[in-house]
Design a protein around this motif. Structure first.
Motif, PDB file in Angstrom:
ATOM      1  N   ARG A 179       0.829  -1.205   0.000  1.00  0.00           N
ATOM      2  CA  ARG A 179       0.000   0.000   0.000  1.00  0.00           C
ATOM      3  C   ARG A 179       0.867   1.259   0.000  1.00  0.00           C
ATOM      4  O   ARG A 179       0.573   2.231  -0.699  1.00  0.00           O
ATOM      5  CB  ARG A 179      -0.907   0.003   1.237  1.00  0.00           C
ATOM      6  N   TYR A 180       1.909   1.235   0.803  1.00  0.00           N
ATOM      7  CA  TYR A 180       2.802   2.393   0.878  1.00  0.00           C
ATOM      8  C   TYR A 180       3.515   2.624  -0.450  1.00  0.00           C
ATOM      9  O   TYR A 180       3.695   3.766  -0.880  1.00  0.00           O
ATOM     10  CB  TYR A 180       3.816   2.174   1.998  1.00  0.00           C
ATOM     11  N   ASP A 181       3.895   1.544  -1.104  1.00  0.00           N
ATOM     12  CA  ASP A 181       4.560   1.665  -2.400  1.00  0.00           C
ATOM     13  C   ASP A 181       3.596   2.188  -3.463  1.00  0.00           C
ATOM     14  O   ASP A 181       3.990   2.937  -4.364  1.00  0.00           O
ATOM     15  CB  ASP A 181       5.125   0.303  -2.818  1.00  0.00           C
ATOM     16  N   THR A 182       2.315   1.800  -3.365  1.00  0.00           N
ATOM     17  CA  THR A 182       1.327   2.205  -4.362  1.00  0.00           C
ATOM     18  C   THR A 182       0.820   3.621  -4.118  1.00  0.00           C
ATOM     19  O   THR A 182       0.715   4.421  -5.052  1.00  0.00           O
ATOM     20  CB  THR A 182       0.132   1.228  -4.346  1.00  0.00           C
ATOM     21  N   VAL A 189      -3.776  -8.685  -2.011  1.00  0.00           N
ATOM     22  CA  VAL A 189      -2.467  -8.066  -2.223  1.00  0.00           C
ATOM     23  C   VAL A 189      -1.384  -9.096  -2.482  1.00  0.00           C
ATOM     24  O   VAL A 189      -0.422  -8.826  -3.213  1.00  0.00           O
ATOM     25  CB  VAL A 189      -2.097  -7.200  -0.993  1.00  0.00           C
ATOM     26  N   LEU A 190      -1.508 -10.292  -1.914  1.00  0.00           N
ATOM     27  CA  LEU A 190      -0.438 -11.271  -1.975  1.00  0.00           C
ATOM     28  C   LEU A 190      -0.841 -12.491  -2.790  1.00  0.00           C
ATOM     29  O   LEU A 190      -2.033 -12.758  -3.005  1.00  0.00           O
ATOM     30  CB  LEU A 190      -0.058 -11.702  -0.554  1.00  0.00           C
ATOM     31  N   HIS A 191       0.174 -13.269  -3.180  1.00  0.00           N
ATOM     32  CA  HIS A 191      -0.064 -14.509  -3.907  1.00  0.00           C
ATOM     33  C   HIS A 191      -0.503 -15.609  -2.952  1.00  0.00           C
ATOM     34  O   HIS A 191      -0.725 -15.378  -1.757  1.00  0.00           O
ATOM     35  CB  HIS A 191       1.211 -14.935  -4.643  1.00  0.00           C
ATOM     36  N   SER A 235      -4.810  -4.631  -7.854  1.00  0.00           N
ATOM     37  CA  SER A 235      -4.531  -3.416  -7.090  1.00  0.00           C
ATOM     38  C   SER A 235      -5.025  -3.589  -5.669  1.00  0.00           C
ATOM     39  O   SER A 235      -5.846  -4.431  -5.352  1.00  0.00           O
ATOM     40  CB  SER A 235      -5.239  -2.216  -7.741  1.00  0.00           C
ATOM     41  N   VAL A 236      -4.508  -2.745  -4.808  1.00  0.00           N
ATOM     42  CA  VAL A 236      -4.877  -2.808  -3.404  1.00  0.00           C
ATOM     43  C   VAL A 236      -6.308  -2.310  -3.258  1.00  0.00           C
ATOM     44  O   VAL A 236      -6.679  -1.269  -3.782  1.00  0.00           O
ATOM     45  CB  VAL A 236      -3.931  -1.934  -2.560  1.00  0.00           C
ATOM     46  N   SER A 237      -7.088  -3.037  -2.532  1.00  0.00           N
ATOM     47  CA  SER A 237      -8.473  -2.633  -2.283  1.00  0.00           C
ATOM     48  C   SER A 237      -8.623  -2.347  -0.809  1.00  0.00           C
ATOM     49  O   SER A 237      -8.483  -3.223   0.022  1.00  0.00           O
ATOM     50  CB  SER A 237      -9.437  -3.744  -2.703  1.00  0.00           C
TER      51      SER A 237
END
Length: 515
Positions: free
Chosen positions: A273-276, A475-477, A512-514
């Protein structure tokens, strides 16, 4: 004979007198005043008079030209005025007419409005044209929009003034002073602060709300996805650790101890989230580390203390991976590659205490201070917490000095140990939720959200777990990626750019982050 001689004498005397007068006049002409002769002065005055005459002539021409233009405009719009003498003098302006809404006035009244048909205009009094004291009121006219009139100029001025006033009002609104917390009051707690309550002029959730009600549709999608796992109906104690149902069942079960992989997975959610969207967080000068950061530093602190100092009070053995953490190249997931002290001011990380309790810490490099967030303060005594924090109090300042790229940068830091505190006014958790609460403490602090007792109420522990599970899936695999372990370069000294650790890596999803 005498008469002739006398006449000749007088003639000669007159000639001599005229010559003397001419000589005197010549002398007067050549007499100088301040370096200028009379001829020069006369020439100068003549030039001035000629320039003034030419200027007055030009003014008269301009006045005549403007008068002709005014007459042309008045003639075009149907206004007649009585004049005396030339057209440029003694002009009697017509009185301001009273027009119906929608009519057009040449002096700017109702400028820009559509004109009414002539048969619908106001009635003009019959004696208006016969009055000698005032000019007749103009009737309703249709103007040629391609020709500029005085009303057009007034209209433009009115629009400009309106826009200017609106802009000034907006600027004044934006320039109001915003009340901000002081540097010592930037934490979510108010202990030891003289200002107990400060209301900032900003919305409560600047980026996103970590406590927004859970999306039941997304939660059902997660449950349906877990049902596709081949180990879904296998008893929990017999499920392999690589099974996604094992991982999610622990995370979603109230009061269950969270493993290292759960802690690191949520840290990676926050890193993603911080990176996005870095603007959703408190600062662009912060970093979030997984549990391995604290684990490695605590484990290697004895080697650090036992190592000998060189002549510059340096040369100690730092933990493996110290350089990588200093340069933010690990964890490899969403690495920022920012440098402590140069691009990083705040460091947040979870800490595992003897595999029995989780706490969180926030390291403030500028303040040289560490804040420990403990959801169950009775789990660690003050003496035990001193031992846990000792490695960070001494090794963080040493790392800043040892890794400084120049003497000037090194001079900004000190080898003196940091200070730390453990506030006791944060919302507590139940025993089994000591892993969930520190993660939420880190998140709320990162997005500048106060630790509200309502949001952190003990019954909300299950809801927090469900939301963390849902966001982790987006967010993750799959769980196999969360549990993948990769070795990295081995070294025990800072100069060789360490490390000798195993780290969990989590690959990002394309989704994308939701929030």
């Amino acid at each position: 004979m005498y008469s002739i001689q006398q006449t000749t004498y007088y003639e000669e005397a007159a000639a001599v007198a005229s010559e003397e007068a001419a000589a005197e006049a010549s002398e007067e002409v050549h007499t100088t005043v301040g370096g200028l002769t009379k001829e020069d002065i006369k020439t100068m005055f003549k030039d001035i008079v000629d320039a003034m005459r030419e200027g007055f002539g030009t003014c008269l021409k301009e006045i005549k030209y403007l008068s002709e233009r005014v007459e042309a405009v008045e003639k075009k719009v149907g206004i007649t005025t009585k004049r005396k003498g030339t057209s440029a003098q003694n002009t009697t302006p017509p009185p301001k007419p009273t027009l119906e809404p929608g009519s057009e006035s040449v002096n700017g009244t109702n400028a820009g409005r559509k004109s009414l048909p002539k048969d619908k205009g106001p009635d003009v009094p019959a004696d208006a044209s016969s009055s000698k004291d005032k000019a007749p009121e103009p009737g309703i006219v249709l103007l040629d929009k391609n020709q500029s009139t005085i009303s057009d100029l007034h209209k433009e001025d009115a629009i400009y003034l309106e826009k200017r006033d609106a802009t000034l009002a907006l600027c004044r609104a934006k320039s109001d002073r915003t009340r901000k917390l002081a540097a010592s009051q930037q934490s979510p707690y108010t202990a030891n602060s003289t200002a107990k309550v400060i209301i900032p002029n900003k919305k409560l959730y600047p980026g996103y709300n970590p406590f927004v009600p859970i999306d039941k549709k997304k939660l059902k999608e997660l449950a349906d996805w877990l049902k596709t796992c081949p180990h879904y109906r296998t008893p929990h104690d017999k499920k392999p650790c690589t099974s996604r149902t094992w991982w999610y069942q622990i995370l979603r079960t109230s009061l269950d101890w969270l493993e290292d992989c759960h802690i690191d997975a949520w840290i990676n959610v926050l890193r993603k989230r911080y990176d996005t969207n870095p603007t959703h967080f408190r600062s662009e000068r912060m970093c979030l580390f997984d549990h391995l950061f604290a684990q490695q530093w605590r484990f290697n602190y004895k080697d650090f203390k036992d190592s000998e100092l060189d002549q510059n009070s340096l040369g100690r053995r730092l933990p493996g991976g110290a350089w990588n953490y200093y340069a933010c190249t690990i964890p490899s997931f969403c690495q920022s590659k920012k440098v402590w002290g140069i691009n990083i001011d705040d460091v947040s990380a979870p800490v595992n205490y003897n595999d029995t309790h989780w706490i969180a810490m926030w390291i403030s490099i500028p303040k040289r201070h560490i804040v420990v967030w403990d959801s169950i303060c009775s789990s660690i005594s003050p003496e035990e917490l001193d031992v846990v924090m000792e490695s960070f109090l001494y090794m963080v300042p040493y790392l800043l000095v040892e890794c400084a790229s120049s003497d000037e940068q090194r001079a900004q830091y000190s080898l003196e140990p940091l200070t730390y505190e453990r506030p006791t006014n944060i919302p507590p958790a139940r025993a089994g939720d000591c892993g969930v609460y520190p993660l939420k403490y880190i998140e709320c602090h990162a997005v500048v959200i106060k630790f509200s007792k309502k949001d952190f109420a003990k019954p909300n522990g299950k809801t927090m777990r469900d939301k963390m599970a849902r966001h982790a899936k987006h967010v993750l695999h799959c769980i196999s990626d969360m549990l993948r372990i990769q070795p990295i370069n081995d070294s025990n000294t800072i100069n060789e750019k360490p490390t000798n650790i195993l780290r969990s890596t989590v690959s990002p999803l394309s989704e994308s982050v939701s929030h």
